[in-house]
Design a protein around this motif. Structure first.
Motif, PDB file in Angstrom:
ATOM      1  N   TYR A 132       0.790  -1.229   0.000  1.00 38.01           N
ATOM      2  CA  TYR A 132       0.000   0.000   0.000  1.00 38.01           C
ATOM      3  C   TYR A 132       0.822   1.279   0.000  1.00 38.01           C
ATOM      4  CZ  TYR A 132      -4.078  -2.904   0.785  1.00 38.01           C
ATOM      5  OH  TYR A 132      -5.077  -3.837   0.640  1.00 38.01           O
ATOM      6  N   TYR A 139      -1.665   5.916  -6.607  1.00 40.60           N
ATOM      7  CA  TYR A 139      -2.998   5.385  -6.332  1.00 40.60           C
ATOM      8  C   TYR A 139      -4.094   6.345  -6.803  1.00 40.60           C
ATOM      9  CZ  TYR A 139      -1.573   1.274  -3.649  1.00 40.60           C
ATOM     10  OH  TYR A 139      -1.066   0.055  -3.271  1.00 40.60           O
ATOM     11  N   LEU A 143      -6.879   4.620  -8.947  1.00 40.39           N
ATOM     12  CA  LEU A 143      -8.184   4.389  -8.335  1.00 40.39           C
ATOM     13  C   LEU A 143      -9.224   5.430  -8.694  1.00 40.39           C
ATOM     14  CD1 LEU A 143      -6.981   3.380  -4.758  1.00 40.39           C
ATOM     15  CD2 LEU A 143      -7.435   1.891  -6.712  1.00 40.39           C
ATOM     16  N   TYR A 149      -9.881   1.222  -2.944  1.00 41.49           N
ATOM     17  CA  TYR A 149      -9.164   0.067  -3.483  1.00 41.49           C
ATOM     18  C   TYR A 149      -9.850  -1.230  -3.039  1.00 41.49           C
ATOM     19  CZ  TYR A 149      -5.161  -2.962  -4.498  1.00 41.49           C
ATOM     20  OH  TYR A 149      -4.346  -3.955  -4.967  1.00 41.49           O
ATOM     21  N   CYS A 343     -11.698  -4.184 -11.452  1.00 41.88           N
ATOM     22  CA  CYS A 343     -10.287  -4.336 -11.851  1.00 41.88           C
ATOM     23  C   CYS A 343     -10.071  -3.862 -13.282  1.00 41.88           C
ATOM     24  CB  CYS A 343      -9.860  -5.794 -11.708  1.00 41.88           C
ATOM     25  SG  CYS A 343      -9.733  -6.375 -10.004  1.00 41.88           S
ATOM     26  N   TRP A 346      -9.851  -0.138 -13.214  1.00 41.24           N
ATOM     27  CA  TRP A 346      -8.543   0.310 -12.726  1.00 41.24           C
ATOM     28  C   TRP A 346      -7.492   0.170 -13.830  1.00 41.24           C
ATOM     29  CZ3 TRP A 346      -9.240  -2.832  -7.611  1.00 41.24           C
ATOM     30  CH2 TRP A 346     -10.024  -2.105  -6.718  1.00 41.24           C
ATOM     31  N   TRP A 369       1.658  -3.765 -11.705  1.00 45.71           N
ATOM     32  CA  TRP A 369       0.256  -3.460 -11.428  1.00 45.71           C
ATOM     33  C   TRP A 369      -0.639  -3.809 -12.605  1.00 45.71           C
ATOM     34  CZ3 TRP A 369      -2.468  -2.079  -7.157  1.00 45.71           C
ATOM     35  CH2 TRP A 369      -1.703  -1.913  -5.998  1.00 45.71           C
TER      36      TRP A 369
END
Length: 411
Positions: A132, A139, A143, A149, A343, A346, A369
């Protein structure tokens, strides 16, 4: 048999697969071969791809879903002993010595043991830090505005990611029966999305806790920016260190995956102890589609790059632990398809912000990622993993739940 949708090309000029394949995997260096020869399953290919020793054309690195779906359709077979010996001789002994892994990779299991027992407070903090504390800026790109998340809940086919994340938080709030003046504990609160939603839209006094210092700092700044300081707090803390009690409700959104299946009994007993009689718990977590497989896969891509020490079991095992703690299970639903969409969304964000993401965290981390999120989307699509919300209540000493006769949260 249909032709392979992927072409493989090696640095020595050899190749297999159709010349007109949309996707080509190029094995460019001897080190790539060594990675493939010495690491099990997808880990070797991931190492070669992350380091740049293997290159892939025909896909965007922020969303390699087409590659992973194509690879999933291929029929991989482990070579027999004679073939394996022939391959070993052709590679040479040097190729059978594992090269150093990319620096983004977590320590192997035996090295992690030096940091403490699995799921001890210190080792859990290290695992959370690995995943994290990448970069809040990264992020934000990944996101979107909600900085959430966890699995969204899409109210209709054309809903945006932001609409779906708002809908998820509102669904949790309604399942918990939140009303002004209530007190909510949100364990594993991330960047405080549920904390802010409950405070802003339901007038609830909320405490959120997270093991990520960067998340806590970001969340507290956002709480202040929105003028919610009188109702909301996000604390950098292990949930086991929360001393307050008698909460009206507890939300656990995306934390159970990190605590260890063997710790479920203690986890739910602890949360139950923090609830008042009649208080509700909403547990939202990734699960396996059965209760047979081992909860932890050691040494794979997810364990080494994404969730060190992460464990999953089926919804049945989770519910058993919850019930054995004295809580009463009242409602359950599977949001598997919603997480596949989440997902995928994202991945779209990562593609749209690719250059900025690479500048922020480096190309290797950005590629990790992309692999992880596309692979997760495929896993939810194929029902290799699921996402379950389980609603429970803590009955009083006479067994009264204070729950309505029928669900009152709009389902």
């Amino acid at each position: 048999m249909e032709p392979s949708p992927v072409r493989f090309v090696a640095y020595d000029g050899s190749a297999t697969g159709p010349a007109d394949a949309e996707i080509t995997v190029s094995i460019n260096t001897p080190r790539a071969v060594a990675y493939l020869a010495t690491a099990p399953g997808s880990l070797g290919m991931a190492r070669a791809y992350i380091t740049g020793d293997a290159q892939i054309t025909g896909i965007h690195p922020g969303n390699p879903y087409p590659l992973l779906a194509a690879m999933d359709r291929l029929h991989w077979r482990r070579p027999d002993v004679r073939t394996a010996l022939r391959i070993a001789r052709s590679l040479g002994m040097k190729r059978l010595v594992p090269p150093p892994p990319p620096p983004q990779e977590a320590l192997p299991d035996w090295r992690r043991a030096l940091e403490g027992l699995r799921h001890s407070k210190h080792r859990d903090a290290e695992a959370i830090h690995h995943h994290y504390d990448v970069s809040n800026t990264f992020y934000e790109m990944l996101l979107g505005e909600s900085m959430t998340y966890t699995c969204a809940c899409y109210p209709h086919e054309n809903a945006t990611l932001e609409e779906a994340q708002y809908n998820k938080y509102d669904l949790v709030a309604r399942k918990l029966g939140l009303k002004p003046g209530m007190r909510l504990l949100d364990v594993g609160c991330g960047w405080g999305g549920m904390v802010r939603h409950a405070a802003k839209h339901y007038g609830v006094q909320v405490l959120g806790v997270t093991l990520s210092a960067e998340q806590a700092d970001w969340a507290q700044q956002e709480i202040k920016r929105q003028g919610l300081e009188d109702l909301a707090e996000v604390r950098f803390s292990d949930y086991r260190d929360v001393i307050e009690g008698d909460f009206d409700a507890i939300s656990s959104i995306g934390l159970t995956e990190h605590i260890g299946v063997g710790n479920y009994p203690a986890y739910f007993e602890f949360l139950s102890s923090k609830l008042r009689p009649g208080g509700r718990l909403l547990n939202h977590s990734i699960t396996r589609p059965d209760n047979v497989h081992v909860p932890r896969v050691r040494g794979g891509f997810i364990d080494r790059y994404i969730f060190p020490d992460g464990e999953l079991t089926g919804a049945g095992g989770l519910i058993v632990a919850l019930q054995n703690s004295g809580l009463e299970m009242r409602h359950e639903e599977n949001l598997r398809e919603h997480y596949a969409r989440t997902c995928a969304a994202w991945c779209e964000n990562l593609v749209a912000n690719w250059d900025a993401a690479v500048a922020e965290v480096g190309e290797a981390t950005a590629k990790i990622w992309g692999l992880y999120l596309a692979g997760s989307s495929l896993g939810f699509d194929k029902r290799q993993i699921e996402l379950h919300q389980v609603l429970a209540v803590k009955p009083d000493e006479r067994g009264r739940s204070t729950m309505p006769l029928r669900p009152d949260w709009g389902v």
